[in-house]
Scaffold this motif. Structure first.
Motif, PDB file in Angstrom:
ATOM      1  N   ALA A   5       0.865  -1.019  -0.085  1.00 56.73           N
ATOM      2  CA  ALA A   5       0.043   0.072   0.048  1.00 56.73           C
ATOM      3  C   ALA A   5       0.769   1.348  -0.069  1.00 56.73           C
ATOM      4  O   ALA A   5       0.554   2.083  -0.760  1.00 56.73           O
ATOM      5  N   LEU A   6       2.010   1.214   0.622  1.00 56.77           N
ATOM      6  CA  LEU A   6       2.741   2.291   0.738  1.00 56.77           C
ATOM      7  C   LEU A   6       3.527   2.411  -0.675  1.00 56.77           C
ATOM      8  O   LEU A   6       3.746   3.803  -0.955  1.00 56.77           O
ATOM      9  N   ILE A   7       3.768   1.347  -1.281  1.00 51.86           N
ATOM     10  CA  ILE A   7       4.450   1.517  -2.897  1.00 51.86           C
ATOM     11  C   ILE A   7       3.493   2.030  -3.683  1.00 51.86           C
ATOM     12  O   ILE A   7       3.709   2.962  -4.452  1.00 51.86           O
ATOM     13  N   GLU A 158      24.327   6.927  -4.233  1.00 48.34           N
ATOM     14  CA  GLU A 158      25.717   6.598  -4.191  1.00 48.34           C
ATOM     15  C   GLU A 158      25.983   5.441  -3.333  1.00 48.34           C
ATOM     16  O   GLU A 158      27.006   4.849  -3.332  1.00 48.34           O
ATOM     17  N   LEU A 159      25.094   5.383  -2.211  1.00 50.75           N
ATOM     18  CA  LEU A 159      25.175   4.456  -1.109  1.00 50.75           C
ATOM     19  C   LEU A 159      24.469   3.125  -1.415  1.00 50.75           C
ATOM     20  O   LEU A 159      23.656   2.990  -2.046  1.00 50.75           O
ATOM     21  N   PRO A 160      24.963   1.880  -1.021  1.00 49.17           N
ATOM     22  CA  PRO A 160      24.113   0.573  -1.052  1.00 49.17           C
ATOM     23  C   PRO A 160      22.767   0.635  -0.284  1.00 49.17           C
ATOM     24  O   PRO A 160      22.701   1.427   0.585  1.00 49.17           O
ATOM     25  N   LEU A 161      21.764  -0.086  -1.002  1.00 52.01           N
ATOM     26  CA  LEU A 161      20.542  -0.131  -0.277  1.00 52.01           C
ATOM     27  C   LEU A 161      20.598  -0.351   1.032  1.00 52.01           C
ATOM     28  O   LEU A 161      21.067  -1.111   1.648  1.00 52.01           O
ATOM     29  N   GLY A 162      19.851   0.781   1.784  1.00 54.91           N
ATOM     30  CA  GLY A 162      19.713   0.619   3.227  1.00 54.91           C
ATOM     31  C   GLY A 162      20.928   1.038   4.194  1.00 54.91           C
ATOM     32  O   GLY A 162      20.827   1.128   5.314  1.00 54.91           O
ATOM     33  N   GLU A 163      22.240   1.197   3.462  1.00 62.21           N
ATOM     34  CA  GLU A 163      23.132   1.780   4.269  1.00 62.21           C
ATOM     35  C   GLU A 163      22.996   3.264   4.560  1.00 62.21           C
ATOM     36  O   GLU A 163      22.330   3.864   3.876  1.00 62.21           O
ATOM     37  N   ASP A 355      11.747   1.539  -4.963  1.00 64.65           N
ATOM     38  CA  ASP A 355      10.647   1.363  -3.726  1.00 64.65           C
ATOM     39  C   ASP A 355      11.204   0.317  -2.767  1.00 64.65           C
ATOM     40  O   ASP A 355      10.716   0.193  -1.651  1.00 64.65           O
ATOM     41  N   ASP A 356      12.263  -0.312  -3.142  1.00 63.91           N
ATOM     42  CA  ASP A 356      12.853  -1.278  -2.095  1.00 63.91           C
ATOM     43  C   ASP A 356      13.304  -0.629  -0.827  1.00 63.91           C
ATOM     44  O   ASP A 356      13.519  -1.339   0.165  1.00 63.91           O
ATOM     45  N   LEU A 357      13.320   0.830  -0.891  1.00 71.79           N
ATOM     46  CA  LEU A 357      13.871   1.497   0.030  1.00 71.79           C
ATOM     47  C   LEU A 357      13.167   1.696   1.155  1.00 71.79           C
ATOM     48  O   LEU A 357      13.352   2.160   2.351  1.00 71.79           O
ATOM     49  N   ILE A 358      11.826   1.648   0.881  1.00 74.49           N
ATOM     50  CA  ILE A 358      10.643   2.098   1.611  1.00 74.49           C
ATOM     51  C   ILE A 358      10.572   1.456   3.156  1.00 74.49           C
ATOM     52  O   ILE A 358      10.549   1.921   4.150  1.00 74.49           O
ATOM     53  N   PRO A 359      10.621   0.170   3.154  1.00 79.14           N
ATOM     54  CA  PRO A 359      10.821  -0.727   4.329  1.00 79.14           C
ATOM     55  C   PRO A 359      11.997  -0.267   5.192  1.00 79.14           C
ATOM     56  O   PRO A 359      11.894  -0.204   6.343  1.00 79.14           O
ATOM     57  N   TYR A 360      13.337  -0.019   4.611  1.00 82.45           N
ATOM     58  CA  TYR A 360      14.247   0.302   5.110  1.00 82.45           C
ATOM     59  C   TYR A 360      14.311   1.804   6.020  1.00 82.45           C
ATOM     60  O   TYR A 360      14.381   2.084   7.093  1.00 82.45           O
ATOM     61  N   GLY A 361      13.640   2.462   5.167  1.00 80.22           N
ATOM     62  CA  GLY A 361      13.064   3.998   5.549  1.00 80.22           C
ATOM     63  C   GLY A 361      12.464   3.952   6.851  1.00 80.22           C
ATOM     64  O   GLY A 361      12.599   4.721   7.639  1.00 80.22           O
ATOM     65  N   VAL A 362      11.295   3.081   6.743  1.00 84.15           N
ATOM     66  CA  VAL A 362      10.351   3.069   7.860  1.00 84.15           C
ATOM     67  C   VAL A 362      10.756   2.543   9.108  1.00 84.15           C
ATOM     68  O   VAL A 362      10.944   3.239  10.141  1.00 84.15           O
TER      69      VAL A 362
END
Length: 374
Positions: A5-7, A158-163, A355-362
Motif C-alpha cells: 500500500a505504501l508503494i 551513491e550508497l548501497p541499499l539501506g546503508e 521502492d525497495d528502500l521504503i521498508p528500510y526507511g520506515v
C-alpha cells in the motif's frame, strides 16, 4: 503495516508531482493518512506544510521528524507506468519516497505505541530552492511544536541499499546563486571594431570564474563554483547588447562564502571593464550550510546500528545543499543519508525512487524515534 500500500501511494505521488508551495493534493493525502491513524493534524504551516502529532505515555520530550514533499521543475523521462502526468514537473529527487517513508513510520509508531513522549511528523513544502523549511519556521513551527531536536532522512543513490551515513558538523554545503549581466555593447557582427563584444567578454569571464576557487580559497577547504548557464544574442550576424552568466557557489564556512562573493564581484567588474563594458552582479545566498549537532548525529548512528543497519560516519560532507539547514539553525538535530542504489542519480531526468528502500526507511525512522525518546 502494508508495504504494498505504501508503494502504491508512493507511485501515485510520483505520477502527480507538485511544485513548491503548490503541494495541495499531496498535503491533502498526507493529512488524510495521518488523520486515519488518529494523529492530531495541523495544516497550512508555511503555506502547504503539514504536521502530525503523536503522543504516547507521560514523557515531556518532543522530537521532530521531517520529510519534504515538492517536485522539481523538469520533465520526467522515465519509462514507468507511474511516470509524471504533469508536464515539466518530476519527483526526480525522491521526495515522494521521503513522504511515504515518514507516513509508514507514523503508522508503525501509532500502532505500536512503544515510546514515551511526543513525535511531530513534519511534512515540508518547497525544499527545492524555495526555502520551505524557513517558511514553516516563520509560520510558528517550533513555537507551536516545541521540538527538542529534529531529524531528516534523504535517499542517496551513491550508497548501497539501506546503508546509513551521517556525521557531526557540516553534512551539506551552503548554496549561493549568482547572475552577471554584461552590458554596453551591441552591433553588426561584420563590424566588430565599431562596438564592444559582450559575448567575448562573457566568455573570458566564464574562464576566469573557473579559476576563482583554486586561487582564492585554502586548498584544504572544500568549495565549488560552477557556471551553469550563459545566454546572449538572437541572430547569427549581430553582436548582442547584453550577455548573461548564471551559476552557483558552494561553501561550508562564512569566511569562504564572503571571500568568493567579493572576489566574484571584483573579477566581473575588472574583466568586463577591460573590454569597455559594465557588469551588473546579483548574488543570492539562499541556503546556509547544513550542520549536524554532534550529540544527535551520534545518537542516530548508534540507534540505527543497534537496529541492524549498516552505518558509517560520512567521510566528508556533500557539496549539494538542503534547506533543512534552517531547521538545524533553530534546533539541534541531524540530517542522514540512506542508500537507495540501484537508481539513477538525484535530479536525473529518468530518476525514480527505489521502492525497495521504503521498508528500510520506515524501520530507520522508527528506530531513531524510539531511541530519541527512550
Amino acid at each position: 503495516m502494508n508495504i504494498d500500500a505504501l508503494i502504491a501511494l508512493r507511485r501515485d505521488l510520483h505520477a502527480h508531482p507538485e511544485a513548491g508551495y503548490q503541494e495541495r493534493r499531496t498535503s491533502d493525502m498526507v493529512a488524510r493518512f495521518l488523520q486515519q491513524l488518529g494523529l492530531e493534524v495541523y495544516r497550512d504551516i508555511g503555506k502547504t506544510g503539514v504536521v502530525g502529532v503523536l503522543r504516547r505515555g507521560k514523557g515531556a520530550r518532543v522530537i521532530g521528524l521531517r520529510a519534504d514533499m515538492d517536485a522539481l521543475p523538469m520533465q520526467d523521462q522515465s519509462e514507468t507506468p507511474w511516470k509524471s502526468r504533469t508536464a515539466n514537473l518530476s519527483h526526480a529527487c525522491g521526495h515522494d519516497g521521503h513522504t511515504v517513508m515518514l507516513l509508514g513510520a507514523a503508522q508503525q509508531l501509532a500502532e505500536s505505541g512503544d515510546f514515551n513522549g511526543t513525535i511531530c511528523f513534519i511534512f515540508q513544502p518547497a525544499e527545492e530552492g524555495l526555502a520551505g523549511a524557513q517558511a514553516m519556521i516563520d509560520d510558528g513551527l517550533f513555537s507551536r511544536f516545541p521540538c527538542e531536536s529534529v531529524y531528516a532522512l534523504h535517499n542517496w543513490p551513491e550508497l548501497p541499499l539501506g546503508e546509513v551515513q551521517t556525521r557531526p558538523g557540516a553534512i551539506m554545503a551552503a548554496a549561493d546563486r549568482f547572475d552577471i549581466v554584461v552590458k554596453g555593447g551591441g552591433g553588426h557582427a561584420a563590424q566588430p571594431h565599431l562596438t564592444r563584444d559582450t559575448l567575448l567578454a562573457a566568455s573570458e569571464l566564464v574562464v576566469q570564474l573557473n579559476t576563482l576557487v583554486a586561487r582564492a580559497i585554502d586548498p584544504c577547504e572544500a568549495a565549488l563554483l560552477s557556471v551553469t548557464r550563459m545566454q546572449g544574442g538572437f541572430s547569427h550576424n549581430m553582436i548582442p547588447a547584453e550577455a548573461t552568466i548564471t551559476g552557483t557557489v558552494r561553501t561550508f564556512s562564512p569566511a569562504a562564502q564572503d571571500t568568493l562573493e567579493a572576489r566574484l564581484r571584483e573579477m566581473a567588474r575588472h574583466v568586463t571593464a577591460a573590454h569597455g563594458l559594465q557588469a551588473e552582479v546579483s548574488y543570492l545566498r539562499y541556503y546556509p550550510a547544513t550542520v549536524n549537532s554532534e550529540t544527535e548525529a551520534n545518537l542516530a548512528l548508534s540507534a540505527l546500528g543497534e537496529a541492524g543497519f549498516s552505518v558509517r560516519t560520512a567521510r566528508q560532507p556533500a557539496l549539494t545543499s538542503e534547506d533543512f539547514a534552517f531547521m538545524l539553525q533553530a534546533k539541534p538535530g541531524a540530517y542522514l543519508w540512506i542508500g537507495s542504489a540501484p537508481s539513477q542519480p538525484l535530479h536525473h531526468s529518468a530518476y525514480d525512487f527505489n521502492d525497495d528502500l521504503i521498508p528500510y526507511g520506515v524501520r530507520a525512522w522508527t528506530a531513531l524515534a524510539r531511541r530519541a525518546l527512550q
